[in-house]
Motif scaffolding. Structure first.
Motif, PDB file in Angstrom:
ATOM      1  N   CYS A  44       2.432  -3.398 -11.991  1.00 34.86           N
ATOM      2  CA  CYS A  44       2.272  -3.651 -10.571  1.00 34.86           C
ATOM      3  C   CYS A  44       1.492  -2.617  -9.760  1.00 34.86           C
ATOM      4  O   CYS A  44       1.451  -1.439 -10.077  1.00 34.86           O
ATOM      5  N   THR A  45       0.887  -3.150  -8.690  1.00 35.36           N
ATOM      6  CA  THR A  45       0.264  -2.350  -7.639  1.00 35.36           C
ATOM      7  C   THR A  45       0.714  -2.942  -6.309  1.00 35.36           C
ATOM      8  O   THR A  45       0.729  -4.163  -6.152  1.00 35.36           O
ATOM      9  N   SER A  46       1.076  -2.080  -5.366  1.00 30.58           N
ATOM     10  CA  SER A  46       1.581  -2.560  -4.082  1.00 30.58           C
ATOM     11  C   SER A  46       0.831  -1.926  -2.916  1.00 30.58           C
ATOM     12  O   SER A  46       0.302  -0.819  -3.026  1.00 30.58           O
ATOM     13  N   ILE A  85       3.618  -6.272   3.490  1.00 30.10           N
ATOM     14  CA  ILE A  85       3.832  -5.768   2.133  1.00 30.10           C
ATOM     15  C   ILE A  85       3.151  -6.736   1.193  1.00 30.10           C
ATOM     16  O   ILE A  85       3.402  -7.948   1.242  1.00 30.10           O
ATOM     17  N   HIS A  91       1.628  -7.288  -3.019  1.00 32.39           N
ATOM     18  CA  HIS A  91       2.058  -6.808  -4.330  1.00 32.39           C
ATOM     19  C   HIS A  91       1.474  -7.647  -5.453  1.00 32.39           C
ATOM     20  O   HIS A  91       1.493  -8.878  -5.406  1.00 32.39           O
ATOM     21  N   GLU A 120       2.321  -8.446  -9.264  1.00 30.29           N
ATOM     22  CA  GLU A 120       3.339  -8.332 -10.303  1.00 30.29           C
ATOM     23  C   GLU A 120       2.663  -8.478 -11.663  1.00 30.29           C
ATOM     24  O   GLU A 120       2.167  -9.547 -12.003  1.00 30.29           O
ATOM     25  N   PHE A 159       9.741  -9.150  -6.694  1.00 34.69           N
ATOM     26  CA  PHE A 159       9.417  -9.125  -5.264  1.00 34.69           C
ATOM     27  C   PHE A 159      10.181 -10.259  -4.611  1.00 34.69           C
ATOM     28  O   PHE A 159      10.495 -11.268  -5.238  1.00 34.69           O
ATOM     29  N   ALA A 210       9.389  -5.128  -2.892  1.00 34.04           N
ATOM     30  CA  ALA A 210       8.449  -5.270  -4.007  1.00 34.04           C
ATOM     31  C   ALA A 210       8.542  -3.990  -4.828  1.00 34.04           C
ATOM     32  O   ALA A 210       8.482  -2.893  -4.280  1.00 34.04           O
ATOM     33  N   ASN A 217       7.648  -1.354  -8.159  1.00 33.01           N
ATOM     34  CA  ASN A 217       6.669  -0.866  -9.130  1.00 33.01           C
ATOM     35  C   ASN A 217       7.375  -0.097 -10.232  1.00 33.01           C
ATOM     36  O   ASN A 217       8.220   0.768  -9.956  1.00 33.01           O
ATOM     37  N   ASN A 237       8.939  -0.735  -2.485  1.00 29.75           N
ATOM     38  CA  ASN A 237       8.295  -0.979  -1.207  1.00 29.75           C
ATOM     39  C   ASN A 237       9.248  -1.847  -0.394  1.00 29.75           C
ATOM     40  O   ASN A 237       9.569  -2.966  -0.800  1.00 29.75           O
ATOM     41  N   SER A 275       8.326   3.575   1.826  1.00 31.40           N
ATOM     42  CA  SER A 275       7.961   3.744   0.415  1.00 31.40           C
ATOM     43  C   SER A 275       9.027   4.639  -0.195  1.00 31.40           C
ATOM     44  O   SER A 275       9.215   5.772   0.242  1.00 31.40           O
ATOM     45  N   THR A 300       0.545 -12.676  -7.268  1.00 34.28           N
ATOM     46  CA  THR A 300       0.263 -11.780  -6.147  1.00 34.28           C
ATOM     47  C   THR A 300       0.982 -12.323  -4.927  1.00 34.28           C
ATOM     48  O   THR A 300       0.882 -13.519  -4.623  1.00 34.28           O
TER      49      THR A 300
END
Length: 350
Positions: free
Chosen positions: A115-117, A130, A132, A134, A170, A180, A182, A227, A238, A319
Motif C-alpha cells: 500500500c501507498t496512502s 484520505i 489509498h 491496497e 480500508f 486506511a 499500510n 491513516n 498519521s 484504490t
C-alpha cells in the motif's frame, strides 16, 4: 469484462452472523487462492503453518484477542464457519505477520509490500481526503470484497477485504471515522493482540480520539501505519504504531506514506525497508511537491512509472478515495485506473 471484479456484500446482525455472511461470500476464493485441500498455497504460509499450528504462541495470540476483543474473535469464528474452515486455520491466517518470527524479527525474505496512502487536509470549500492503494498478491485480483455491515451493537461500517481476513484494510463507519492501513516491517513483534483485530476495533470507534487510544494499547503484537480521519472535525492523523510504540502526527499539509516508519521517534528501531517502499515514498513526496494533487489523488496513486500503482506479482487490488465532510463521508473505490468508481457511496455521520 472486468479483470478485477470486486463484489459488494451486505451483512447485519450479531458478530457471528456478520462473520458468517462474509465467510460464505469469500469461501470459494479462500479455497482456491489461500488454503486448498488442507494446505496453504503460498510457500511462506506453509512454513508458518507448519511451525505454529497448535503452538503455545498461537494460543497466546488467541487468548490475548479473546480477552481484549471477544466480539471480533466471534466475527472470525463466523468467517471460518461461513467459509467451511476450522477456526484455527482462519485465525492463523489473520496472524501471519505476528508469526513471521516471534523472537521479534520481521525478516527481509518477506518481500511483499502493502500500500501507498495520501492524507490531504481540507482547504477552503474542499473536504479533507484520505486516499489509498491496497496492494497484495496478484492471486487476489478478482477475489476481494467490499463489505457493508450493520452490527447489532456499534456503528455501521464498510470495509475492504481479501479472502478470509476481516474487512479492515480500508474502510469507514457511520461515526465518520475513516481508516486506511499500510504494512510496516519493524523488528519488534511480541505476544499480544494481532493487528487485524486492532484494525477491526478502529472501524467501531465512535470518534478519532477513541481510535487513537486503541492504537496506544500496550498489548499489541505488531502494527501498521494507520491513516485516520474524522469527518465531523475534519481532523486527519498519521499514526505509526509498531508493537513497541505509537506516534501520532496531526496532518496540516498533504503527505504520503508507503511501507516503512518515517517518524524520528523510531529511528532506533530496526526495520526492513524494501526498495519498492523507498521508491514509492520518494516519488509520492515529489509529486505532491510538484502540485500533482491539483488533478486529484488518483494522479499520484495511479502513477505507473515508479510505480506507485503496482502491476506484477505484487498488485494494486483496489484504490479508494474518501472525502470527509462535516456531516458525511463520500467514498469511491476503483478496481483499476481504467475501471474507476467500481463502487461509490455516501455514509451520513451519526
Amino acid at each position: 469484462m472486468s479483470r478485477n471484479p470486486i463484489r459488494r456484500v451486505r451483512a447485519k446482525g450479531d458478530a457471528f452472523s456478520i462473520g458468517f455472511v462474509i465467510g460464505q461470500a469469500t469461501a470459494s476464493s479462500f479455497r482456491e487462492r489461500v488454503f486448498r485441500e488442507g494446505v496453504f498455497i503460498n510457500e511462506q504460509d506453509q512454513g508458518l503453518n507448519a511451525r505454529w499450528r497448535g503452538s503455545d504462541y498461537l494460543k497466546t495470540l488467541e487468548s490475548a484477542s479473546r480477552t481484549a476483543y471477544p466480539g471480533y474473535v466471534r466475527e472470525i469464528e463466523g468467517i471460518a464457519a461461513g467459509a467451511g474452515q476450522d477456526f484455527e486455520t482462519v485465525f492463523l491466517w489473520h496472524c501471519m505477520t505476528e508469526l513471521m518470527l516471534p523472537e521479534g524479527v520481521c525478516p527481509a525474505t518477506n518481500n511483499i509490500d502493502r500500500c501507498t496512502s495520501l492524507l490531504i487536509p481540507a482547504e477552503g470549500d474542499e473536504p479533507a481526503v484520505i486516499a489509498h492503494n491496497e496492494d497484495g498478491g496478484a492471486q487476489f485480483l478478482g477475489a476481494c470484497l467490499w463489505v457493508e455491515a450493520e452490527p447489532d451493537e456499534g456503528p455501521a461500517w464498510s470495509g475492504f477485504m481479501i479472502p478470509g481476513i476481516l474487512p479492515t484494510y480500508f474502510g469507514v463507519n457511520e461515526a465518520g471515522i475513516v481508516q486506511a492501513n499500510n504494512n510496516i516491517r519493524p523488528n519488534d513483534l511480541k505476544p499480544g493482540v494481532p493487528r487485524e483485530i486492532i484494525s477491526r476495533a478502529i472501524l467501531s470507534a465512535k470518534g478519532l480520539d477513541e481510535a487513537i487510544e486503541i492504537l496506544k494499547r500496550k498489548d499489541r503484537a505488531s502494527g501498521y501505519h494507520h491513516n485516520l480521519g474524522e469527518a465531523k472535525t475534519g481532523r486527519l492523523v498519521s499514526v505509526e504504531a509498531p508493537a513497541s510504540g505509537c506516534v501520532v502526527r496531526e496532518v496540516a499539509s498533504p503527505r504520503a506514506h508507503a511501507n516503512h516508519l518515517l517518524f524520528g521517534e523510531f529511528d532506533g528501531l530496526e526495520q526492513t525497508i524494501s526498495v519498492s517502499s523507498r521508491n514509492r515514498q520518494e516519488a509520492a513526496d515529489r509529486m505532491i511537491a510538484e502540485g500533482a494533487l491539483a488533478e486529484g489523488a488518483e494522479a499520484v496513486l495511479f502513477d505507473e512509472t515508479t510505480p506507485i500503482y503496482a502491476n506484477g506479482s505484487d498488485q494494486t487490488l483496489a484504490t479508494s478515495v474518501f472525502a470527509l465532510f462535516p456531516d458525511r463521508v463520500e467514498w469511491r473505490v476503483h478496481a483499476a485506473p481504467d475501471e474507476r468508481d467500481t463502487f461509490s457511496g455516501t455514509i451520513r455521520v451519526v
